[in-house]
Design a protein around this motif. Structure first.
Motif, PDB file in Angstrom:
ATOM      1  N   ALA A 161      65.921 113.592 -47.589  1.00 58.98           N
ATOM      2  CA  ALA A 161      67.193 113.794 -47.100  1.00 58.98           C
ATOM      3  C   ALA A 161      66.819 114.462 -45.749  1.00 58.98           C
ATOM      4  O   ALA A 161      67.726 114.214 -44.735  1.00 58.98           O
ATOM      5  CB  ALA A 161      68.079 114.617 -47.720  1.00 58.98           C
ATOM      6  N   ALA A 162      66.025 115.817 -45.501  1.00 59.61           N
ATOM      7  CA  ALA A 162      65.635 116.346 -44.298  1.00 59.61           C
ATOM      8  C   ALA A 162      64.877 115.324 -43.296  1.00 59.61           C
ATOM      9  O   ALA A 162      64.495 115.850 -42.065  1.00 59.61           O
ATOM     10  CB  ALA A 162      65.003 117.428 -44.638  1.00 59.61           C
ATOM     11  N   ASP A 163      64.456 114.362 -43.600  1.00 58.81           N
ATOM     12  CA  ASP A 163      63.356 113.700 -42.829  1.00 58.81           C
ATOM     13  C   ASP A 163      63.882 112.887 -41.734  1.00 58.81           C
ATOM     14  O   ASP A 163      64.929 112.253 -42.109  1.00 58.81           O
ATOM     15  CB  ASP A 163      62.503 112.606 -43.444  1.00 58.81           C
ATOM     16  N   PRO A 164      63.745 113.299 -40.514  1.00 62.20           N
ATOM     17  CA  PRO A 164      64.570 112.509 -39.570  1.00 62.20           C
ATOM     18  C   PRO A 164      64.646 110.928 -39.429  1.00 62.20           C
ATOM     19  O   PRO A 164      65.586 110.412 -38.990  1.00 62.20           O
ATOM     20  CB  PRO A 164      64.078 113.173 -38.264  1.00 62.20           C
ATOM     21  N   GLU A 165      63.512 110.451 -39.710  1.00 58.20           N
ATOM     22  CA  GLU A 165      63.362 108.856 -39.566  1.00 58.20           C
ATOM     23  C   GLU A 165      64.018 108.438 -40.618  1.00 58.20           C
ATOM     24  O   GLU A 165      64.627 107.405 -40.494  1.00 58.20           O
ATOM     25  CB  GLU A 165      61.764 108.844 -39.549  1.00 58.20           C
ATOM     26  N   THR A 166      63.992 109.165 -42.016  1.00 60.68           N
ATOM     27  CA  THR A 166      64.697 108.589 -43.074  1.00 60.68           C
ATOM     28  C   THR A 166      66.384 108.482 -42.700  1.00 60.68           C
ATOM     29  O   THR A 166      66.873 107.543 -43.048  1.00 60.68           O
ATOM     30  CB  THR A 166      64.572 109.169 -44.214  1.00 60.68           C
ATOM     31  N   GLN A 167      66.735 109.636 -42.168  1.00 61.50           N
ATOM     32  CA  GLN A 167      67.959 109.893 -41.634  1.00 61.50           C
ATOM     33  C   GLN A 167      68.455 108.691 -40.703  1.00 61.50           C
ATOM     34  O   GLN A 167      69.416 108.069 -40.768  1.00 61.50           O
ATOM     35  CB  GLN A 167      68.382 111.257 -40.919  1.00 61.50           C
ATOM     36  N   ARG A 168      67.549 108.271 -39.794  1.00 59.23           N
ATOM     37  CA  ARG A 168      67.976 107.378 -38.568  1.00 59.23           C
ATOM     38  C   ARG A 168      67.867 105.888 -39.729  1.00 59.23           C
ATOM     39  O   ARG A 168      68.711 105.078 -39.390  1.00 59.23           O
ATOM     40  CB  ARG A 168      66.866 107.279 -37.665  1.00 59.23           C
ATOM     41  N   TRP A 169      66.976 105.665 -40.299  1.00 61.73           N
ATOM     42  CA  TRP A 169      66.910 104.457 -41.359  1.00 61.73           C
ATOM     43  C   TRP A 169      68.261 104.313 -42.078  1.00 61.73           C
ATOM     44  O   TRP A 169      68.859 103.270 -41.973  1.00 61.73           O
ATOM     45  CB  TRP A 169      65.788 104.790 -42.270  1.00 61.73           C
ATOM     46  N   TRP A 170      68.834 105.520 -42.485  1.00 57.77           N
ATOM     47  CA  TRP A 170      70.155 105.359 -43.190  1.00 57.77           C
ATOM     48  C   TRP A 170      71.277 104.831 -42.436  1.00 57.77           C
ATOM     49  O   TRP A 170      72.312 104.153 -42.819  1.00 57.77           O
ATOM     50  CB  TRP A 170      70.609 106.654 -43.978  1.00 57.77           C
ATOM     51  N   THR A 171      70.995 105.399 -40.986  1.00 61.39           N
ATOM     52  CA  THR A 171      72.143 104.843 -40.048  1.00 61.39           C
ATOM     53  C   THR A 171      72.343 103.396 -40.036  1.00 61.39           C
ATOM     54  O   THR A 171      73.218 102.705 -39.587  1.00 61.39           O
ATOM     55  CB  THR A 171      72.381 105.475 -38.625  1.00 61.39           C
ATOM     56  N   PHE A 172      71.344 102.426 -40.412  1.00 58.91           N
ATOM     57  CA  PHE A 172      71.359 101.186 -40.311  1.00 58.91           C
ATOM     58  C   PHE A 172      71.807 100.547 -41.578  1.00 58.91           C
ATOM     59  O   PHE A 172      72.355  99.552 -41.757  1.00 58.91           O
ATOM     60  CB  PHE A 172      69.894 100.644 -39.833  1.00 58.91           C
ATOM     61  N   CYS A 173      71.291 101.126 -42.856  1.00 54.75           N
ATOM     62  CA  CYS A 173      71.585 100.786 -43.842  1.00 54.75           C
ATOM     63  C   CYS A 173      73.051 101.083 -44.469  1.00 54.75           C
ATOM     64  O   CYS A 173      73.634 100.179 -45.058  1.00 54.75           O
ATOM     65  CB  CYS A 173      70.578 101.282 -45.138  1.00 54.75           C
ATOM     66  N   GLU A 174      73.503 102.326 -44.496  1.00 56.24           N
ATOM     67  CA  GLU A 174      74.697 102.608 -44.553  1.00 56.24           C
ATOM     68  C   GLU A 174      75.730 101.681 -44.486  1.00 56.24           C
ATOM     69  O   GLU A 174      76.827 101.558 -44.996  1.00 56.24           O
ATOM     70  CB  GLU A 174      75.024 104.178 -44.472  1.00 56.24           C
ATOM     71  N   PRO A 175      76.005 101.399 -43.076  1.00 58.47           N
ATOM     72  CA  PRO A 175      76.782 100.443 -42.771  1.00 58.47           C
ATOM     73  C   PRO A 175      77.196  99.183 -43.556  1.00 58.47           C
ATOM     74  O   PRO A 175      78.129  98.564 -43.605  1.00 58.47           O
ATOM     75  CB  PRO A 175      76.773 100.170 -41.108  1.00 58.47           C
ATOM     76  N   CYS A 176      75.828  98.880 -44.121  1.00 54.57           N
ATOM     77  CA  CYS A 176      76.046  97.560 -45.054  1.00 54.57           C
ATOM     78  C   CYS A 176      76.420  97.685 -46.361  1.00 54.57           C
ATOM     79  O   CYS A 176      76.724  96.846 -46.923  1.00 54.57           O
ATOM     80  CB  CYS A 176      74.501  97.150 -44.910  1.00 54.57           C
ATOM     81  N   GLN A 177      76.404  99.212 -46.875  1.00 57.75           N
ATOM     82  CA  GLN A 177      76.697  99.372 -48.114  1.00 57.75           C
ATOM     83  C   GLN A 177      78.050  99.693 -48.480  1.00 57.75           C
ATOM     84  O   GLN A 177      78.894 100.252 -47.422  1.00 57.75           O
ATOM     85  CB  GLN A 177      75.712 100.589 -48.700  1.00 57.75           C
ATOM     86  N   VAL A 178      78.646  99.174 -49.589  1.00 56.20           N
ATOM     87  CA  VAL A 178      79.685  99.405 -50.060  1.00 56.20           C
ATOM     88  C   VAL A 178      79.654 100.520 -51.598  1.00 56.20           C
ATOM     89  O   VAL A 178      79.462 100.068 -52.383  1.00 56.20           O
ATOM     90  CB  VAL A 178      80.903  98.451 -50.687  1.00 56.20           C
ATOM     91  N   PRO A 179      79.863 102.027 -51.516  1.00 57.21           N
ATOM     92  CA  PRO A 179      79.810 102.703 -52.511  1.00 57.21           C
ATOM     93  C   PRO A 179      80.701 102.326 -53.701  1.00 57.21           C
ATOM     94  O   PRO A 179      81.825 101.959 -53.314  1.00 57.21           O
ATOM     95  CB  PRO A 179      79.835 104.335 -51.893  1.00 57.21           C
ATOM     96  N   LEU A 180      80.326 102.221 -54.818  1.00 58.34           N
ATOM     97  CA  LEU A 180      80.853 102.026 -56.060  1.00 58.34           C
ATOM     98  C   LEU A 180      82.189 103.130 -56.148  1.00 58.34           C
ATOM     99  O   LEU A 180      81.754 104.286 -56.234  1.00 58.34           O
ATOM    100  CB  LEU A 180      80.330 101.853 -57.221  1.00 58.34           C
ATOM    101  N   ALA A 181      83.461 102.629 -56.566  1.00 56.52           N
ATOM    102  CA  ALA A 181      84.451 103.695 -56.633  1.00 56.52           C
ATOM    103  C   ALA A 181      84.172 104.738 -57.824  1.00 56.52           C
ATOM    104  O   ALA A 181      84.808 105.679 -57.862  1.00 56.52           O
ATOM    105  CB  ALA A 181      85.760 102.828 -56.899  1.00 56.52           C
ATOM    106  N   SER A 182      83.524 104.209 -58.875  1.00 60.21           N
ATOM    107  CA  SER A 182      83.479 104.687 -60.206  1.00 60.21           C
ATOM    108  C   SER A 182      81.948 105.707 -59.870  1.00 60.21           C
ATOM    109  O   SER A 182      81.600 106.621 -61.131  1.00 60.21           O
ATOM    110  CB  SER A 182      83.012 104.039 -61.001  1.00 60.21           C
ATOM    111  N   ARG A 183      81.403 106.084 -58.715  1.00 64.35           N
ATOM    112  CA  ARG A 183      80.120 106.922 -58.631  1.00 64.35           C
ATOM    113  C   ARG A 183      80.560 108.281 -58.828  1.00 64.35           C
ATOM    114  O   ARG A 183      81.782 108.648 -58.401  1.00 64.35           O
ATOM    115  CB  ARG A 183      79.477 106.739 -57.200  1.00 64.35           C
ATOM    116  N   ALA A 184      79.631 109.124 -58.961  1.00 67.64           N
ATOM    117  CA  ALA A 184      79.802 110.471 -59.275  1.00 67.64           C
ATOM    118  C   ALA A 184      80.162 111.243 -57.938  1.00 67.64           C
ATOM    119  O   ALA A 184      79.402 110.775 -56.966  1.00 67.64           O
ATOM    120  CB  ALA A 184      78.853 111.065 -59.972  1.00 67.64           C
ATOM    121  N   GLU A 185      80.808 112.337 -57.924  1.00 67.26           N
ATOM    122  CA  GLU A 185      80.747 113.152 -56.623  1.00 67.26           C
ATOM    123  C   GLU A 185      79.558 113.468 -56.169  1.00 67.26           C
ATOM    124  O   GLU A 185      78.643 113.849 -56.839  1.00 67.26           O
ATOM    125  CB  GLU A 185      81.629 114.470 -56.925  1.00 67.26           C
TER     126      GLU A 185
END
Length: 109
Positions: A71-95
């Motif tokens: 989570a602290a890796d800057p390149e991974t954080q940047r990668w997530w900025t491309f992946c996360e807009p594609c994803q829809v977290p499930l309503a049933s996921r844990a907090e």
């Protein structure tokens, strides 16, 4: 070793983009996962439901510390900025979860 399973939705209009991203995962992101003792990471797509199932194995001794390192890796954080807009977290996921973690109820070697 811990086996991890998780699910998340995928925006149907972004399936091609998500596949393209994962056809060429950035080397630094892969290196960070390896350094964090993550192995055998696989993502499956279920259509027409637009669901992703992820599976990976954790081979380390301090899961929380290794996940913080990812989570602290800057390149991974940047990668997530491309992946996360594609994803829809499930309503049933844990907090606190983005991908919904799953219970391992069976395994055969």
């Amino acid at each position: 070793m811990q086996r991890m399973g998780m699910m998340i939705g995928l925006v149907p209009e972004k399936i091609a983009e998500y596949k393209e991203l994962h056809a060429a995962v950035w080397p630094r992101v892969l290196a960070t996962l390896s350094a964090a003792n993550v192995k055998n990471y696989t993502i499956f797509l279920r259509e027409p439901e637009s669901l992703l199932f992820g599976y990976w194995e954790y081979h380390g001794e301090d899961f929380e510390a290794d996940m913080r390192m990812i989570a602290a890796d800057p390149e991974t954080q940047r990668w997530w900025t491309f992946c996360e807009p594609c994803q829809v977290p499930l309503a049933s996921r844990a907090e606190g979860e983005h991908w919904a973690m799953m219970e391992n109820v069976f395994h055969m070697d």
